[in-house]
Design an enzyme around this catalytic site. Sequence first.
Site, PDB file in Angstrom:
ATOM      1  N   THR A  66      55.117  13.789  35.317  1.00  0.00           N
ATOM      2  CA  THR A  66      54.410  12.560  34.964  1.00  0.00           C
ATOM      3  C   THR A  66      53.403  12.280  36.065  1.00  0.00           C
ATOM      4  O   THR A  66      53.726  12.377  37.253  1.00  0.00           O
ATOM      5  CB  THR A  66      55.378  11.371  34.816  1.00  0.00           C
ATOM      6  OG1 THR A  66      56.115  11.213  36.036  1.00  0.00           O
ATOM      7  CG2 THR A  66      56.346  11.600  33.664  1.00  0.00           C
TER       8      THR A  66
ATOM      9  N   ASN B  30      19.196   7.691  -3.415  1.00  0.00           N
ATOM     10  CA  ASN B  30      20.184   6.764  -2.887  1.00  0.00           C
ATOM     11  C   ASN B  30      21.531   6.809  -3.587  1.00  0.00           C
ATOM     12  O   ASN B  30      22.512   6.255  -3.074  1.00  0.00           O
ATOM     13  CB  ASN B  30      19.624   5.345  -2.934  1.00  0.00           C
ATOM     14  CG  ASN B  30      18.304   5.244  -2.212  1.00  0.00           C
ATOM     15  OD1 ASN B  30      17.941   6.138  -1.447  1.00  0.00           O
ATOM     16  ND2 ASN B  30      17.570   4.174  -2.462  1.00  0.00           N
TER      17      ASN B  30
ATOM     18  N   SER C 174      18.355   8.880  -8.183  1.00  0.00           N
ATOM     19  CA  SER C 174      17.624   8.445  -6.993  1.00  0.00           C
ATOM     20  C   SER C 174      18.258   9.151  -5.796  1.00  0.00           C
ATOM     21  O   SER C 174      19.440   9.517  -5.834  1.00  0.00           O
ATOM     22  CB  SER C 174      17.740   6.925  -6.816  1.00  0.00           C
ATOM     23  OG  SER C 174      17.374   6.522  -5.513  1.00  0.00           O
TER      24      SER C 174
ATOM     25  N   SER D 216      35.844  37.055  35.089  1.00  0.00           N
ATOM     26  CA  SER D 216      34.883  36.899  36.171  1.00  0.00           C
ATOM     27  C   SER D 216      34.025  38.144  36.318  1.00  0.00           C
ATOM     28  O   SER D 216      34.489  39.257  36.105  1.00  0.00           O
ATOM     29  CB  SER D 216      35.609  36.621  37.490  1.00  0.00           C
ATOM     30  OG  SER D 216      34.708  36.622  38.578  1.00  0.00           O
TER      31      SER D 216
END
Length: 470
Positions: free
Chosen positions: A190, A145, A143, A321
């Site tokens: 930090t 499934n 199947s 760029s």
Amino acid sequence: MNSGETQVRMEKDALGEKGIPAHAYYGIHTARAVENFPVSGRKTNRHLIEALVLVKKAAAMAHRKLDHIPQAVVEAIITACDEILAGNCADQFVVDAFQGGAGTSTHMNVNEVVANRAIEILGGEKGDYTLVHPLHHVNCCQSTNDVYPTALRIAAIRLLRPLSEAFASLQQALQEKEHELADVIRLGRTQLMDALPMMAGQGFGAYAKAVARDRWRLYKVEERLREVNIGGTAIGTGMNASLKYTFLITDNLQEITGLGIARSEYPMDITQNMDVFVEVSGLLKAAAVNLTKISHDLRLLASGPAGGMGEVKLPPVQAGSSIMPGKVNPVIPEMVAQVSLRVTANDAAITGAAMNGQLELNAFTPLIAECLLESLELMTRAVQIFEERCIRGIEADPTRCREHVEKSSALATALVHHIGYEKAAEIAKKAQKSGKTVRQVAREEGILPLEVLDQILEPLQVTKPGIPGK
């Protein structure tokens, strides 16, 4: 059959007749799915197709031993499967990745292509299902499934392994960079503000630890994917599939895939519950979090270089760029971050699809399959490129790194145990206000003998556990 460029063959199903292109290996079920789901233009993932074909081959091998199907038909099906696995008929799997029906459309696409190629092998013409039938022969005792979830698990395992290897290689590259930059001091931050000195290598060591966790998690999750529901047929009860067949097809899958496939003791669970795929996707999301963090850190550390931190140099891989000469952008970390965002988005879709299953089946498994397999493929390639074209070529700028350490107030922290917090803070403020270094201000203040002061403020001392100067 009509003549000319529009040659078709007529096929029937429960809804009636339909003309199928005479050259097509797919049949009426596939044709209806193509009409019903012209959604994305993205075909079902090829790794899932391959896994479905492997299941068909394993089933035919079981039927050969059980004598369920005429031997000539069995051999033709096996040969057809081998040809497809070798790359033939790749253009015949035409169903859109986004489809209703819990995967039935893709499953029938495979059944029909295998059947029609087997028909040709037996000397017949495509569409002559009296020779080999997509359902009665290719799909015997199966199947959607139980076939589809089994195939998805196989496909996921086969993609997980190279991903785990890619993470292992990335971990090694980061560890090598840890040792390479072990003597380069840089300023730790930090909340993006100056914190304490550290060795540049220590940062890469922390990245390596995070990646190591990802590698281990992805390696271990394969265990949950090995349990399959093949033989459970429609809802997991196993109706129309004997236990002999179930054991044989499982053994055959182990043999032809080389994977430790195991029959579930409760196939109904595997048929209806998709949480394992959510788990795998969740681990991919966790890995995406770490990859994004590392990518953003590298972009910051390499920023500028003149107007930013400029403490590390990323390999220049392309001009950055169309208007600014000499600009080189951190394109590899940017790519990794974008892939990570896609993996995270896919995880949200997988989670939603899995939780929307109902009763004995999840109708949204095709979305899970498409998103999960895409994430596995994308992340594997992104990690490989990240290592090859970025991590291994990273260099530090020791002069710039040390300059930032000396110019910051970070070294004032080393004085706290010797002169107290308030006095150390006063020196830090004077250094910031005057533009001098903490070392210069401390010498001018005469707070400690020079030799003691230099020992305390030695940058290599303040990157280790303990109290500097003691």
